[in-house]
Design an enzyme around this catalytic site. Structure first.
Site, PDB file in Angstrom:
ATOM      1  N   CYS A   1       9.575   4.036   3.875  1.00 18.96           N
ATOM      2  CA  CYS A   1       9.909   2.796   3.151  1.00 18.96           C
ATOM      3  C   CYS A   1      11.116   2.898   2.221  1.00 18.96           C
ATOM      4  CB  CYS A   1       8.688   2.327   2.377  1.00 18.96           C
ATOM      5  SG  CYS A   1       7.362   1.795   3.464  1.00 18.96           S
TER       6      CYS A   1
ATOM      7  N   LEU B   1       0.831  -1.211   0.000  1.00 17.69           N
ATOM      8  CA  LEU B   1       0.000   0.000   0.000  1.00 17.69           C
ATOM      9  C   LEU B   1       0.865   1.260   0.000  1.00 17.69           C
ATOM     10  CD1 LEU B   1       0.130   1.401   3.021  1.00 17.69           C
ATOM     11  CD2 LEU B   1      -1.399  -0.456   3.613  1.00 17.69           C
TER      12      LEU B   1
HETATM   13  N1  NAD Z   1       3.936   2.835   5.935  1.00 12.16           N
HETATM   14  C1  NAD Z   1       3.873   2.313   4.711  1.00 12.16           C
HETATM   15  O1  NAD Z   1       3.486   2.989   3.754  1.00 12.16           O
HETATM   16  C2  NAD Z   1       4.266   0.880   4.475  1.00 12.16           C
HETATM   17  C3  NAD Z   1       3.923   0.268   3.264  1.00 12.16           C
HETATM   18  C4  NAD Z   1       4.288  -1.058   3.049  1.00 12.16           C
HETATM   19  C5  NAD Z   1       5.004  -1.753   4.002  1.00 12.16           C
HETATM   20  N2  NAD Z   1       5.358  -1.121   5.175  1.00 12.16           N
HETATM   21  C6  NAD Z   1       6.090  -1.890   6.172  1.00 12.16           C
HETATM   22  O2  NAD Z   1       5.154  -2.321   7.173  1.00 12.16           O
HETATM   23  C7  NAD Z   1       5.770  -2.293   8.455  1.00 12.16           C
HETATM   24  C8  NAD Z   1       4.978  -1.389   9.386  1.00 12.16           C
HETATM   25  O3  NAD Z   1       5.054  -0.072   8.885  1.00 12.16           O
HETATM   26  P1  NAD Z   1       4.149   1.106   9.465  1.00 12.16           P
HETATM   27  O4  NAD Z   1       4.461   2.323   8.657  1.00 12.16           O
HETATM   28  O5  NAD Z   1       2.753   0.634   9.570  1.00 12.16           O
HETATM   29  O6  NAD Z   1       4.783   1.259  10.926  1.00 12.16           O
HETATM   30  P2  NAD Z   1       4.296   2.197  12.120  1.00 12.16           P
HETATM   31  O7  NAD Z   1       5.515   2.578  12.828  1.00 12.16           O
HETATM   32  O8  NAD Z   1       3.349   3.220  11.596  1.00 12.16           O
HETATM   33  O9  NAD Z   1       3.422   1.211  13.033  1.00 12.16           O
HETATM   34  C9  NAD Z   1       3.924   0.145  13.768  1.00 12.16           C
HETATM   35  C10 NAD Z   1       3.019  -0.043  14.983  1.00 12.16           C
HETATM   36  O10 NAD Z   1       3.376  -1.240  15.646  1.00 12.16           O
HETATM   37  C11 NAD Z   1       3.322  -1.024  17.034  1.00 12.16           C
HETATM   38  N3  NAD Z   1       4.142  -2.030  17.704  1.00 12.16           N
HETATM   39  C12 NAD Z   1       5.495  -2.154  17.671  1.00 12.16           C
HETATM   40  N4  NAD Z   1       5.876  -3.208  18.422  1.00 12.16           N
HETATM   41  C13 NAD Z   1       4.753  -3.772  18.907  1.00 12.16           C
HETATM   42  C14 NAD Z   1       4.511  -4.877  19.755  1.00 12.16           C
HETATM   43  N5  NAD Z   1       5.496  -5.624  20.218  1.00 12.16           N
HETATM   44  N6  NAD Z   1       3.244  -5.159  20.061  1.00 12.16           N
HETATM   45  C15 NAD Z   1       2.221  -4.412  19.612  1.00 12.16           C
HETATM   46  N7  NAD Z   1       2.388  -3.347  18.806  1.00 12.16           N
HETATM   47  C16 NAD Z   1       3.650  -3.024  18.463  1.00 12.16           C
HETATM   48  C17 NAD Z   1       3.844   0.396  17.195  1.00 12.16           C
HETATM   49  O11 NAD Z   1       3.485   0.946  18.452  1.00 12.16           O
HETATM   50  C18 NAD Z   1       3.167   1.089  16.011  1.00 12.16           C
HETATM   51  O12 NAD Z   1       1.901   1.604  16.350  1.00 12.16           O
HETATM   52  C19 NAD Z   1       7.216  -1.854   8.232  1.00 12.16           C
HETATM   53  O13 NAD Z   1       8.028  -2.985   8.077  1.00 12.16           O
HETATM   54  C20 NAD Z   1       7.144  -1.087   6.921  1.00 12.16           C
HETATM   55  O14 NAD Z   1       8.363  -1.103   6.219  1.00 12.16           O
HETATM   56  C21 NAD Z   1       4.984   0.170   5.429  1.00 12.16           C
END
Ligand code: NAD
Length: 453
Positions: A266, A156
């Site tokens: 990312c 996404l």
């Molecule tokens: N943001 C994007 O556009 C996007 C798109 C594709 C893939 N990704 C990948 O997806 C993953 C997540 O990205 P994001 O942007 O959503 O991250 P983010 O930092 O916005 O969210 C991560 C969430 O996980 C929570 N968290 C961390 N450890 C935890 C635990 N042990 N238990 C419960 N909750 C916990 C954090 O508090 C946070 O709210 C990453 O690997 C990223 O590279 C992100």
């Protein structure tokens, strides 16, 4: 199906909301108490178009809930999605502490067979590591249950995340288990009704595919930015070249826009992680290293252009910035080009007036000192933002900034100079209105005599 999504960030929330919308029962587990409290009140903690409505709808129908209780969240889960952050270590490699901590918690709390699906972007081999951590935890407790770990990287885009999730170009499922593949095919079926878009492959290939996709897109951007630098030397407009090459179907028109660099959560970290993976295997990723270096350089372009325009004397100047988020449609400031520019401007003694439809709160958190001493002023209104400015810089191309009332802007500015960090404005139109226009990789147009600060 009964699902548990771990991590209520950009990916976790969208995943939870969209699966709930399709009729699944979803518990989203989040460890951040503040974020959890907001979500339980029906408030979306991030700016993502359409997300708050979807979250509230799921909560009202009783199919979506938020929790920090592992036992309760996992009790009925048939599939557990891991969507926690994977930031960079100092050496550029992916920091897996959150993913592995989740795997350990799953080992401590799971007590039935289920499928664990990794949505976080992780290096090749992580699904195997996650499975090992979970199984160790289960064994230590003498718990029963067969655990399968699949890789299902997310593609996404922030700003259009709901649409991307609901209508994906493809869904990558990395698993060697036919049962796991079938479970995910069933779960994703409502999202791919009109065309088969689920690609099942080995978990390691799935993990690599995510990095390959982001690295390729980053390469397109840096490639065009490199050409833009050369265009500036040759008195050629990169915008004409972009249209010229983009009409070739082999090249395509996406991701070939010259600009002030890519940012976000990312591309920068994933390119870094892929470089590090290659280095760890004694492989020289020359193209990726160049992509990264070009992007770092590109993020300094706007500051260098401002400095050149003001003959090296920036102290005391007033610069207006339009757009701060790393891209339109999000409040995400992670690795945003605006931060590099802001840091440099503040260090040079410039007074900055900045406007962004979603990211002002994040900027206020990052720059408390400059806000307090008045060197940085945050504005809700783009016109208030340009009042008394010696230059206007477009950093993020939000729709609000695409067709401003330029005659009005000119009347408000001290000097009519525009630095277009995304090449969205028409240079000849601006010069006709009396502006000096600077774009990236395009010849400057118009005149403006620089007067004393
Ligand atoms: N943001 C994007 O556009 C996007 C798109 C594709 C893939 N990704 C990948 O997806 C993953 C997540 O990205 P994001 O942007 O959503 O991250 P983010 O930092 O916005 O969210 C991560 C969430 O996980 C929570 N968290 C961390 N450890 C935890 C635990 N042990 N238990 C419960 N909750 C916990 C954090 O508090 C946070 O709210 C990453 O690997 C990223 O590279 C992100």
């Amino acid at each position: 199906m009964e699902l548990c999504v771990i991590g209520a960030g950009y990916v976790g929330l969208v995943t939870a909301a969209c699966f709930a919308e399709m009729g699944n029962r979803v518990v989203c587990l989040e460890r951040d108490a503040h974020r959890l409290a907001q979500l339980r009140q029906g408030l979306c903690p991030i700016h993502e178009p359409g997300l708050q409505v979807l979250l509230q709808a799921g909560m009202q129908r009783g199919v979506l809930s938020f929790s920090d209780d592992w036992q309760a969240s996992l009790a009925n889960a048939q599939v557990v999605f891991v969507a926690v952050g994977t930031p960079s270590h100092e050496d550029g490699s992916a920091d897996l502490q959150h993913v592995l901590a989740v795997a350990d918690s799953l080992g401590q709390h799971l007590s039935h067979s289920c499928l664990v699906v990794n949505k976080s972007t992780v290096p090749v081999g992580t699904a195997e590591r996650v499975a090992t951590h979970i199984r160790q935890g289960l064994r230590a407790r003498g718990a029963a249950g067969a655990i399968d770990v699949a890789s299902n990287p997310e593609f996404l885009k922030e700003g259009s995340a709901i649409d991307d999730f609901m209508r994906p170009d493809r869904i990558i499922v990395g698993t060697n288990s036919q049962v796991a593949a079938q479970t995910l095919q069933r779960l994703y079926a409502p999202f791919v009704r009109n065309r088969e878009r689920i690609l099942v492959m080995a978990p390691r290939a799935a993990e690599f595919t995510k990095y390959a996709a982001n690295a390729f897109l980053a390469t397109k951007i840096s490639f065009v930015n490199e050409l833009a630098g050369l265009c500036a030397q040759l008195d050629v407009d990169i915008e004409q070249v972009r249209r010229g090459i983009g009409s070739d179907r082999r090249i395509g028109s996406h991701f070939i826009y010259a600009g002030c660099g890519y940012g976000g959560s990312c591309f920068p970290k994933d390119v870094r992680a892929l470089i590090r993976t290659a280095e760890q295997h004694g492989y020289t990723p020359a193209i990726l290293q160049a992509v990264q270096a070009r992007n770092e350089q590109q993020k300094t372009w706007l500051f260098n252009a401002l400095q050149q325009h003001f003959g090296g004397f920036l102290r005391g100047r007033v610069v207006a910035l339009w757009g701060l988020a790393f891209k339109p449609g999000t409040d995400d400031l992670r690795e945003a080009p605006s931060l590099v520019l802001l840091d440099a401007l503040l260090a040079a003694g410039v007074r900055v007036q900045a406007c962004d439809p979603a990211a002002l709160a994040g900027i206020a958190e990052r720059y408390p000192v400059a806000l307090t001493n008045g060197q940085l002023k945050l504005c809700d209104d783009p016109y208030a933002c340009v009042e008394g400015a010696d230059a206007l810089v477009l950093v993020t191309e939000w729709k609000q900034f695409r067709q401003p009332d330029f005659p009005r802007v000119r009347g408000l500015m001290r000097m009519p100079v525009v630095f277009d960090g995304r090449n969205i404005y028409d240079p000849s139109e601006l010069s006709t209105l009396g502006y000096l226009y600077h774009g990236i990789g395009r010849p400057p147009v118009g005149h403006c005599k620089v007067t004393a600060a």
